[in-house]
Design an enzyme around this catalytic site. Structure first.
Site, mmCIF file in Angstrom:
data_model
loop_
_atom_site.group_PDB
_atom_site.id
_atom_site.type_symbol
_atom_site.label_atom_id
_atom_site.label_comp_id
_atom_site.label_asym_id
_atom_site.label_seq_id
_atom_site.Cartn_x
_atom_site.Cartn_y
_atom_site.Cartn_z
ATOM 1 C CG HIS D 97 -1.661 -1.027 1.674
ATOM 2 N ND1 HIS D 97 -1.174 -2.145 2.286
ATOM 3 C CD2 HIS D 97 -2.999 -1.219 1.586
ATOM 4 C CE1 HIS D 97 -2.170 -2.985 2.549
ATOM 5 N NE2 HIS D 97 -3.274 -2.464 2.137
ATOM 6 C CG ASP D 100 1.992 -0.899 3.246
ATOM 7 O OD1 ASP D 100 1.140 -0.592 4.095
ATOM 8 O OD2 ASP D 100 1.793 -1.715 2.316
#
Ligand SMILES: [Co+2]
Ligand SMILES: [Co+2]
Ligand SMILES: [Co+2]
Ligand SMILES: [Co+2]
Ligand SMILES: [Co+2]
Ligand SMILES: [Co+2]
Ligand SMILES: [Co+2]
Ligand SMILES: [Co+2]
Lengths: 431, 431, 431, 431
Positions: D97, D100
């Site tokens: 993502h 992240d």
């Protein structure tokens, strides 16, 4: 005076109000022989209401409270807001963990100093406020040092840290005249049996609880020691699974006359029980202490800790409590957190007000049901056959003589209706 | 010789067979110091295999067995088929309820006569067959007279009927040299708390179990008395919820040294536990007796009583049993029923053969794991800190002295990895 | 006149009665613009009330009804009692399966003759009784021939038998002027994927439903075709899992404008939803048809089919129904069975009376909530931002242009309180 | 080179190794016509392995990673460690993502710059590393702005922010030659129906997904758009409940040919399904895309995201995948997190190694089962009756003509054994 609850007036009993008011909770109403306030004994939970940031496993903080900071000034501001809320709600009690009220220090000693300083703040406030302490407790699950348990930790140094922390929390609870001291073992359990020695951990837990009881007597604390059962979460398995499990544990360590239970609706549900079951069982076993009246969502498999909303359910819980004689040292704590989307100060007040009214309705309905005796008369009637001398004699006889009598009599006893729906309809006349 | 299993030969150990054979179960293989047959001690359940018609809550009988009739001839035919199947499978044990083996009579006395007549049939067969009785039990839940419980019934006459029935079943078990006697209280619980007196029913149940223990001693029955926990179904709540609950109950009535447990995987699951948890806990509490090795479906909220299929899960169960020293009077019963669509005699044999192989694989993997000591070495290592004299001294000290020492030391104990995934990987080398 | 309900008078609206009476259900009260009877449209389920013997997976028949026999005389006696109960309750509707009302014949043709004979009995009774038919349906799950499914059976002959049975049930429903025809696929699912061809079975089920729709039009049946979702039980997995699943299925076979849904609280719960969720979703998808207002027990993992008792829950269900405009062809069926310990005729009447009152309270509370508009005003307000032309334009634009605008604007939108507790408190003012 | 994995060598295939090694996964072994690496297509999840601090609802961070800081330097260090781990494991893919990999900026634009800078770091690393991108995705659930949803938010500005974020993540995925783009709507659902407009939110979600598909085509991204179903958590109800639900949703918005699914075992379990069910259903509906092979704990009611351990279960999942023709753009992602007590770098590597071996065993067993054709032959045989011209003609006829034929034939079709246990035993020969 902080400005957090800016403009929110103390909440009054006003059945026909359109705004924020108690529509059902009149603390001075007499119910089942006591003031309603003295029956329900409401408490606010410091952790959820003032320390929880609104996070969940998939997202972080949503609440932005002016006291969210990791220092003593913030801790004092938090205490100010807390006591303001106690005043606005007019609740007689609150509850707290050490970690809710003070910043973690860089050492055990510093954490202790921080803690004691805030306890002194509480003590000062409680001289004027009418709010008292329902129970204190130690947070032995949030810090990473407790990740593998507190009393049940494989490392004796963590056991020691936990014991020392409990001592400080018991001292503080005693100092503030708390009426109970609670132990909830959120990490007293396991993630995998593969690395766990059940028997050893149970013994460690038994020893810790025995030391708690000993210390209580040593310092002359008159409050009740309570264990709060929960079957799981955060642990995959928690040792204090439910009422029946803790009962077995207490007997194992000879503590069944020293320790009672703090029961939570959400934990009952997670363990596969209704709340009224857990209360009735605790009562039957002589273990009923106090309750956390916060519900779980029936579709969510975790502890949602929501404010109670369902009056019929709450009624059945209080019915068991009243049947057991009502609370003595215990009370009705809301171990409930706002939904994380409920951002405003008004949400915090309104959630408590709604919950208090739900409980007031439940308790009043329960008192009336008990007073009218319809359910209890039906119950007595159902077991009336056991009242005969013959029945009692049989109960104290033996298999062989009973068998001889059954075979000889030739009787074929017929089942009687259990009348469940009729009894449920009776309850519905009250809620 | 009936023709039900027409053409199905006794099942042999033949690892490379293409047809019906044991691929893993060689009764004579030595595992953990015993013959595999003596470790596993398999039993067939008379009720599911020979008496269950294939019904479920939404449909009736699917099986059409030649012995499905309500008379003594049919009961004898059923016994013939049962012992033929024991022979085909080569299992050392079976288990039964009274109601499985005889037609209900029109009176208690007639039911008893029917029962004793079939017991005599069994006795005769057991003189030549090598099948022995693992346990007998009484069915106190199917007939409508038990709808509100047996020992816990509000009607003392049903209590009496139940006591008399248990006596007869204990007599029969003793006569057939059964190694255990089991009590499963399927209706010892409630549908609604509204009509239930928990405390009274618990006391009735305590009395009944005490009478059972007394009667055992009176008649000189050397077998083990076992209680089988289950949390619910058919009852909404069953008193013998799980291992921990029964432990508390046994202590309450002073029976914890007289009674052990018969544990079933499906019931563990319904109570929110793994099977290995229930076994490990029973072992830690000194209550491990016997097992019902039948699984539930994780997506079905009721007791599906399926034959075991998952070797890794079965392995963890036997690992705990071997750690506890293996079975003494207990064994591996299949309280498992065919799926109701599995209509053919071949299904009945094949289901048992598959289950026996799954258990054999599980037990052999468990024995090797235990022998290799990787898991146990890791476990000992994890708790090694507790082996020191200081740690033990602390465990037997008190909160105040521990707190003084923690505060003085200034130490900040650091958590150690629990290594769960590494331990799981170790298990996977064996299964 | 049978003597089964000997002495039980027709139930009247009498709020202050002490005996059997409607305390809340006055059929003639006007609520949300209609008579209460026309809003709620209550129906009695023939199967549970007159055909179910009280068995469960661990026990047989508990009820002893004078009409329990497998012949046409008994079927006629059963019909007499049924219509007497409809009269006592004053309910406007009933529902039935073919298998509830007639004995199984020795052939398809004989079963059909039996069925049509009882339909003629119903027809005659309905000329004078005011009870009408809410829906008819076919029982394609109880007989062993359906053990592997009806439309989804691996054997085309069972598919044919099922189709023929449905035709007869549709004919009968049409003849009795039924307002709906229901399909519940209790065995349209699987026990194990290992023997199942999902794609093929779905297509078979799609064809059967298409034929049902075609036949409806062919015979000029004006009623609504309804599918009743349920996730499992008796099957491990049932294809009509929940509202969302059936919606996808209907679209796949082009039936989303021909078929609506019959929703049951218990099935919603089993599928992991609240009842109000399933109703609201069905409404949003244009599929809301009718409801079975019977609850499940939250602690039991199977379909308990209990009479409704919880007014707040029932209120939320009717709130969604009223928001959707109320029932058209649908109604409130009680697909509810007495607890098997509730043996007496009085239990049967009282259970329905209590349930009818619970529903009346729920619907009246829901109507008032809707009328007062507090919840809907809050809901409109929450989404008000979407009413702007800009918001609607954005919704119909594209990622790139939205992204350009977000980046350029530099705005950081702030979340607003979801006010859940406040809304829950509003609901509690009504229930 | 960081020193985080100090001393851990690249993991090799070495069946007889005693240390860290692949015992079953030889990437070059040919299975079902492809290299094992090309069949399984393993991916590491960036979020759990590198960004998750080890918190749970009752406790904070347990992991102490050198890259845990909220700045770009730390983000770069994290990327270094991540690619080192990809190298050590030799896995062909990873997934991420936006949140992240980069610190949140003080504005949308700054977050975007941070993100793109790390994407450039990835791009540089991927020139030499052999690790490719299985899929990218946007985190639209962690930040408080998404607390009430992303596409389904009541505030159009949050919708806009979400759309813009997705655009950036799709751009990055395209730039890195990702093979899929995933949407998981963790907050696309609700906490309470009381404040929710289901129909409106569904339409918003339909529009967002349509825009995603349009944008994919606009930029020429050849990867597959995937939706990941989950029934709940963090939301009480999530709109993408399960395969069947998403299928209905895709059809509603005309997207069923544009979007496929990313299926996770844990989410299947939470929705009441087996993983193999969800895969088989997705396959039957033409929606099978990719999988997250991480398990849930059957006793925990939340998403535990554990590494897979049970070979028989994994085998059934891969069996359905192979039956469907194997992966095309999809693969086997481990959306799995270490237990929070698994603190060490070795735990992180070993967990992946164990999981990879479990999957390799499962896929190889599945391939052999498929090749041997025992299960498929039995399945074809079971439905063979449908292969006749008559059966097919009937399927395409109508109720009336089928009914006429059934009644006339007088035949009484008999059920056939479903052979479940025999099929389960066959599976057990392979695992
Ligand atoms: Co809780
Ligand atoms: Co609590
Ligand atoms: Co069972
Ligand atoms: Co059993
Ligand atoms: Co139902
Ligand atoms: Co229904
Ligand atoms: Co997950
Ligand atoms: Co996932």
């Amino acid at each position: 005076m902080t400005d957090f609850f800016n403009g929110i007036e103390p909440v009054r009993f006003a059945p026909d109000a359109t705004g924020l008011a108690y529509r059902h909770y009149d603390p001075d109403e007499t119910v089942a022989g006591k003031r309603l306030e003295d029956q329900l004994r409401f408490a606010v939970a410091y952790w959820h209401s003032f320390a929880w940031p609104g996070g969940d496993p998939f997202g972080g903080q949503t609440f932005q409270r002016p006291w969210f900071a990791d220092d003593m000034d913030a801790a004092r501001r938090k205490a100010d807001v807390a006591f303001e809320m106690f005043g606005i709600l007019g609740v007689p009690y609150f509850c707290f963990h050490d970690a809710d009220i003070r910043p973690e220090g860089s050492s055990f000693a510093e954490s202790k100093r921080n803690f004691e300083e805030i306890i002194a703040v509480f003590e000062a406030k409680m001289e004027t406020a009418r709010t008292r302490l329902l129970w204190g407790t130690a947070n032995l699950f949030s810090h990473r040092r407790f990740m593998s348990g507190a009393a049940t930790n494989p490392d004796p140094e963590i056991f020691a840290w936990s014991a020392a922390t409990i001592k400080n929390c018991m001292d503080a609870t005693h100092r503030l005249n708390g009426e109970n001291y609670v132990l909830w073992g959120g990490r007293e359990g396991y993630e995998t049996l593969l690395n766990t020695d059940l028997a050893r951990e149970m013994d460690q837990m038994g020893r810790m609880l025995s030391m708690v009881v000993d210390y209580k007597h040593k310092i002359g604390f008159k409050g009740q020691i309570l264990v709060e059962p929960k079957p799981q979460e955060p642990s995959k398995h928690q040792y204090d699974y439910d009422v029946a499990t803790v009962y077995g544990f207490l007997q194992r360590y000879g503590l069944e006359n020293e320790v009672k239970l703090n029961l939570e609706q959400g934990h009952a549900i997670l363990a596969g029980h209704t709340f009224e079951h857990e209360i009735a069982l605790a009562s039957a076993l002589g273990l009923l202490g106090s309750i956390d009246m916060n519900r779980n969502d029936y579709q969510s498999g975790w502890d949602t800790d929501q404010f109670p909303t369902n009056v019929p359910e709450v009624t059945l819980a209080y019915y068991e409590i009243l049947k057991a004689g009502g609370f003595t040292t215990g009370g009705t704590n809301f171990d409930a957190k706002l939904r994380r989307q409920s951002l405003s100060p008004e949400d915090l007040i309104a959630a408590h007000v709604g919950a208090i009214d739900v409980c007031a309705r439940g308790l009043k309905a329960a008192a009336k049901m008990l007073d009218d005796d319809l359910l209890e008369a039906a119950r007595r009637d159902r077991y009336a056959g056991w009242d005969s001398a013959d029945a009692q004699a049989m109960l104290n006889s033996d298999l062989a003589s009973i068998a001889a009598q059954v075979e000889a009599s030739g009787r074929d006893p017929q089942p009687q209706s259990g009348r469940q729906e009729i009894l449920e309809n009776i309850v519905n006349r009250y809620v």
